[in-house]
Write an enzyme that holds these catalytic residues in place. Structure first.
Site, PDB file in Angstrom:
ATOM      1  N   SER A   1       3.065  -1.826  10.330  1.00  0.00           N
ATOM      2  CA  SER A   1       4.513  -1.623  10.426  1.00  0.00           C
ATOM      3  C   SER A   1       5.334  -2.904  10.303  1.00  0.00           C
ATOM      4  CB  SER A   1       4.867  -0.910  11.723  1.00  0.00           C
ATOM      5  OG  SER A   1       4.308   0.377  11.713  1.00  0.00           O
TER       6      SER A   1
ATOM      7  N   GLU B   1      -7.185   4.650   7.683  1.00  0.00           N
ATOM      8  CA  GLU B   1      -7.021   6.076   7.353  1.00  0.00           C
ATOM      9  C   GLU B   1      -8.290   6.615   6.686  1.00  0.00           C
ATOM     10  OE1 GLU B   1      -3.268   5.529   5.363  1.00  0.00           O
ATOM     11  OE2 GLU B   1      -2.363   5.124   7.316  1.00  0.00           O
TER      12      GLU B   1
ATOM     13  N   GLY C   1       2.059   2.525  10.756  1.00  0.00           N
ATOM     14  CA  GLY C   1       2.994   3.644  10.640  1.00  0.00           C
ATOM     15  C   GLY C   1       3.644   3.976  11.968  1.00  0.00           C
TER      16      GLY C   1
ATOM     17  N   GLU D   1      -5.549  -4.838  10.770  1.00  0.00           N
ATOM     18  CA  GLU D   1      -4.598  -3.739  10.911  1.00  0.00           C
ATOM     19  C   GLU D   1      -4.912  -2.936  12.172  1.00  0.00           C
ATOM     20  OE1 GLU D   1      -2.633  -2.748   6.980  1.00  0.00           O
ATOM     21  OE2 GLU D   1      -4.394  -1.483   7.114  1.00  0.00           O
TER      22      GLU D   1
ATOM     23  N   ASN E   1       0.869  -1.183   0.000  1.00  0.00           N
ATOM     24  CA  ASN E   1       0.000   0.000   0.000  1.00  0.00           C
ATOM     25  C   ASN E   1       0.905   1.233   0.000  1.00  0.00           C
ATOM     26  OD1 ASN E   1      -1.859   2.003   0.446  1.00  0.00           O
ATOM     27  ND2 ASN E   1      -2.365   1.384   2.544  1.00  0.00           N
ATOM     28  N   TRP E   2       1.060   1.818  -1.182  1.00  0.00           N
ATOM     29  CA  TRP E   2       1.985   2.959  -1.300  1.00  0.00           C
ATOM     30  C   TRP E   2       1.370   4.247  -0.742  1.00  0.00           C
ATOM     31  CZ3 TRP E   2       4.248   2.377  -6.985  1.00  0.00           C
ATOM     32  CH2 TRP E   2       4.978   1.189  -7.059  1.00  0.00           C
ATOM     33  N   LYS E   3       0.107   4.185  -0.373  1.00  0.00           N
ATOM     34  CA  LYS E   3      -0.602   5.375   0.159  1.00  0.00           C
ATOM     35  C   LYS E   3      -0.390   6.568  -0.774  1.00  0.00           C
ATOM     36  CE  LYS E   3      -0.207   3.515   4.775  1.00  0.00           C
ATOM     37  NZ  LYS E   3      -0.264   3.758   6.197  1.00  0.00           N
TER      38      LYS E   3
ATOM     39  N   HIS F   1      -9.807   0.885   4.911  1.00  0.00           N
ATOM     40  CA  HIS F   1      -8.528   1.176   5.568  1.00  0.00           C
ATOM     41  C   HIS F   1      -8.755   2.159   6.710  1.00  0.00           C
ATOM     42  CE1 HIS F   1      -4.437   2.550   6.292  1.00  0.00           C
ATOM     43  NE2 HIS F   1      -4.040   1.435   5.702  1.00  0.00           N
TER      44      HIS F   1
ATOM     45  N   GLY G   1       2.745  -0.977   4.429  1.00  0.00           N
ATOM     46  CA  GLY G   1       2.751   0.436   4.058  1.00  0.00           C
ATOM     47  C   GLY G   1       4.184   0.904   3.840  1.00  0.00           C
ATOM     48  N   GLY G   2       4.771   1.507   4.883  1.00  0.00           N
ATOM     49  CA  GLY G   2       6.095   2.129   4.785  1.00  0.00           C
ATOM     50  C   GLY G   2       7.156   1.262   4.130  1.00  0.00           C
TER      51      GLY G   2
END
Ligand code: PEP
Length: 269
Positions: free
Chosen positions: A218, A101, A177, A171, A13-15, A99, A239-240
């Protein structure tokens, strides 16, 4: 050996990250570093503006394209939104929905997420449904109630025939993150077991046995093998660490190793 050997599924997930050049470099780096025979499903979810570019770079590879969101209509006066038809047109097979977010920053309701889930499935996209509790909810022992509710409401009125096109990503919001606050492998395994039990109560044991549940929060190369080797952890949403080809490839390597161990020991059923 069990009959339900679930592949590991690793989702990037490159956001809202990367530029045109960075997206191309990242996708190329992953394509070049991935061995084609590996029995792990890989899905890249770049931002909307780079879907066509990344889709082109993934053509004729084993890597699938996914989107990070969509609007539940095929077309119409919905300024700024993107429809499932458009995503399919660009070569997407998957869409991430629910998600945290989008739930907590963009204010999406359970009802809206359920609309999206049903619309995506009807349009032909496979769904990755995210669920997870906040830190306050975990501290007040609400984890089970919260993820149960998100699962139930997210999948309300989904037809049995469509269950194989859904995966769930657990999640915990407090771990996303957050380099300081990782869920332990045991916490991940417990939540996955809870989700699978609940899924079995709603849709039956066989559907629950086939369900892929990914962990997200993470995950980095150093702890990927520990979490991916937990029973019932069928992959990860990253993600990151998906923004560096080397890190993402290292997580994929850990997933391949875990899948082999599970498969050879017959413990994955
Ligand atoms: C995510 O947002 O889905 C996620 C898992 O992010 P990170 O890996 O950066 O915690």
């Amino acid at each position: 050996m069990g009959t339900n050997v679930r592949r590991k599924t690793i989702v990037a997930n490159w956001k809202m990250h990367t530029s045109t050049a960075e997206a191309a470099q990242l996708a190329n780096g992953i394509v070049k570093g991935l061995s084609p025979e590996e029995r792990v499903s890989v899905i890249l979810c770049p931002p909307f503006p780079y879907l066509a570019l990344v889709g082109e770079l993934l053509r004729n590879t084993q890597i699938q394209l996914g989107a990070q969101n969509m609007y539940p209509a095929n077309d119409g006066a919905f300024t700024g939104e993107v429809s499932p038809t458009m995503l399919l047109d660009l070569g997407c097979k998957y869409v991430i929905l629910g998600h945290s977010e989008r739930r907590h920053v963009l204010g999406e309701s359970d009802e809206f997420i359920n609309n999206k889930v049903r619309f995506a499935l009807a349009a032909g996209l496979d769904v990755i449904l995210c669920v997870g509790e906040t830190l306050d909810q975990r501290n007040s022992k609400q984890t089970e109630v919260v993820i149960d509710h998100q699962l139930n409401s997210g999948l309300a009125n989904v037809a049995e025939a469509e269950l194989l096109r859904i995966s769930v990503a657990y999640e915990p919001v407090w771990a996303i993150g957050n380099a300081e606050h990782h869920a332990t492998p045991q916490q991940a395994a417990e939540a996955h077991a809870m989700l699978r039990t609940r899924f079995a109560q709603i849709f039956g044991k066989s559907a629950a046995g086939a369900l892929t549940i990914q962990y997200g929060g993470s995950v980095v190369p150093a702890d990927a093998a520990a979490v991916l080797s937990q029973p019932g952890v069928d992959g990860a949403l990253i993600g990151g660490a998906s923004l560096k080809a080397e890190d993402f490839l290292s997580i994929l390597g850990a997933a391949v190793g875990c899948f082999r161990n599970d498969f050879e020991s017959g413990s994955y059923s």
